[in-house]
Design an enzyme around this catalytic site. Structure first.
Site, PDB file in Angstrom:
ATOM      1  N   TYR A 186      40.536  35.663  44.273  1.00 50.50           N
ATOM      2  CA  TYR A 186      40.701  36.559  45.419  1.00 50.50           C
ATOM      3  C   TYR A 186      39.398  36.656  46.211  1.00 50.50           C
ATOM      4  O   TYR A 186      39.403  36.569  47.449  1.00 50.50           O
ATOM      5  CB  TYR A 186      41.128  37.943  44.940  1.00 50.50           C
ATOM      6  CG  TYR A 186      41.183  38.971  46.048  1.00 50.50           C
ATOM      7  CD1 TYR A 186      42.186  38.929  47.010  1.00 50.50           C
ATOM      8  CD2 TYR A 186      40.225  39.973  46.140  1.00 50.50           C
ATOM      9  CE1 TYR A 186      42.232  39.862  48.046  1.00 50.50           C
ATOM     10  CE2 TYR A 186      40.268  40.909  47.166  1.00 50.50           C
ATOM     11  CZ  TYR A 186      41.264  40.850  48.119  1.00 50.50           C
ATOM     12  OH  TYR A 186      41.299  41.778  49.144  1.00 50.50           O
TER      13      TYR A 186
ATOM     14  N   THR B 299      47.916  50.753  49.692  1.00 51.99           N
ATOM     15  CA  THR B 299      49.012  49.861  50.060  1.00 51.99           C
ATOM     16  C   THR B 299      49.480  49.091  48.832  1.00 51.99           C
ATOM     17  O   THR B 299      48.850  49.131  47.774  1.00 51.99           O
ATOM     18  CB  THR B 299      48.578  48.837  51.136  1.00 51.99           C
ATOM     19  OG1 THR B 299      47.683  47.882  50.531  1.00 51.99           O
ATOM     20  CG2 THR B 299      47.884  49.518  52.309  1.00 51.99           C
TER      21      THR B 299
END
Length: 325
Positions: free
Chosen positions: A207, A244
């Site tokens: 990531y 989120t």
């Protein structure tokens, strides 16, 4: 044993320590408040991942200001539901959904072809969609998921739309590319000989690598546009830690990202969208002033943007991987 610790455990520790630091800074500094933005009538924008979270808030705000916004997303049901909600809130909103799967280069090309067939201008491209800490896997074209979705998919999308973005901008009203990055780029490495993280895979490291690649691409693109004299700018934005679904794979003792604690400590999607919208719409960031790396409404200095050789090598490698040369 030592090699395993270095490859798997250290990336996890480093990323969580960075997350804690970012969270503390957020709590003490407070969220950036978006100034009143001018009307965007006549402008066309594409927002990837605009069906939920930060992307949804970006789309909603742009539509309220009169822009024609196209949501590019993988989940059709989610995207169409977002369109309905926005149109219910703003009767005059011009919002639509088009299928876009960044894990498929064919889908990216089809999305661009469909858009170009309509002969629309394009003034703002927000590369917002992404994945975080997903299990090891490959995209349709064989790329590691973080690298393929967060970086290569958006690279191809931007590349194929560059001519339209250039043609749509003009002096005093540049078109803009806004790449939603992350502070995690500070822990990333560019491994040109192993872009798919085949050696000692770590989702946490992958990531970070993808977010660094995205930042380097954004910076190099802006420099190329400046040198060419095109009415188009490119910047990267860090929205901070936002409540989120992106964090659903994040491990915490109390399942922080899924709990009421996250809603208390993380930024809301609207707060996370503020700097993205500022970078995309603010007259204060016109032209050359629109480049750089932005966080909490301010331009920040970040070391990778000062390595033009690495930027170019990544750029050339990406063109080769995407068969664009």
């Amino acid at each position: 044993m030592l090699s395993a610790i270095r490859s798997y455990v250290l990336p996890i520790i480093r990323l969580y320590l960075l997350g804690l630091k970012v969270l503390l800074v957020q709590l003490f500094s407070g969220p950036f408040r978006l100034p009143v933005m001018p009307r965007q009538d006549g402008k066309v924008a594409i927002v990837t991942g605009g069906g939920r979270g930060i992307g949804y808030e970006v789309v909603r705000h742009m539509a309220r200001l009169g822009a024609h916004v196209i949501i590019g997303g993988r989940d059709e049901q989610e995207g169409l539901a977002a369109v309905r909600r926005i149109c219910e809130d703003y009767k005059e909103a011009k919002v639509e959904f088009t299928k876009l799967d960044l894990a498929s280069l064919q889908s990216v090309r089809q999305f661009v072809q469909s858009f170009k067939e309509r002969d629309l201008p394009l003034h703002v491209l927000v590369n917002n969609a992404g994945v975080m800490l997903v299990p090891e896997g490959r995209t349709e074209d064989g790329f590691e998921q973080h690298f393929g979705v967060n970086y290569l998919g958006h690279f191809l999308l931007t590349w194929l739309l560059l001519d339209t973005l250039k043609d749509s901008g003009k002096c005093g009203r540049f078109s803009r590319v806004v790449n939603v990055s992350s502070s995690a780029h500070r822990l990333g490495e560019i491994r040109l000989n192993d872009p798919n993280s085949c050696h000692c895979y770590s989702a946490h490291a992958a990531y970070c690598h993808s977010k660094l690649a995205q930042l380097l691409f954004s910076s190099h693109l802006h420099q190329e546009l400046q040198h060419g004299g095109y009415p188009l700018s490119s910047c990267a934005v860090d929205p901070g830690m936002v409540d989120t679904a992106l964090y659903r794979h994040l491990w915490t003792p109390l399942c922080l990202a899924q709990s009421a604690i996250a809603r208390l400590l993380f930024r809301t999607p609207a707060e996370g969208a503020a700097t993205v919208l500022y970078a995309a719409l603010s007259p204060a960031l016109e032209g050359e002033r629109g480049g750089g790396y932005w966080a909490n409404g301010r331009r920040e200095m970040t070391t990778p943007t000062f390595d033009p050789q690495l930027q170019r090598r990544l750029w050339e490698t990406s063109l080769r991987l995407l068969d664009l040369q």
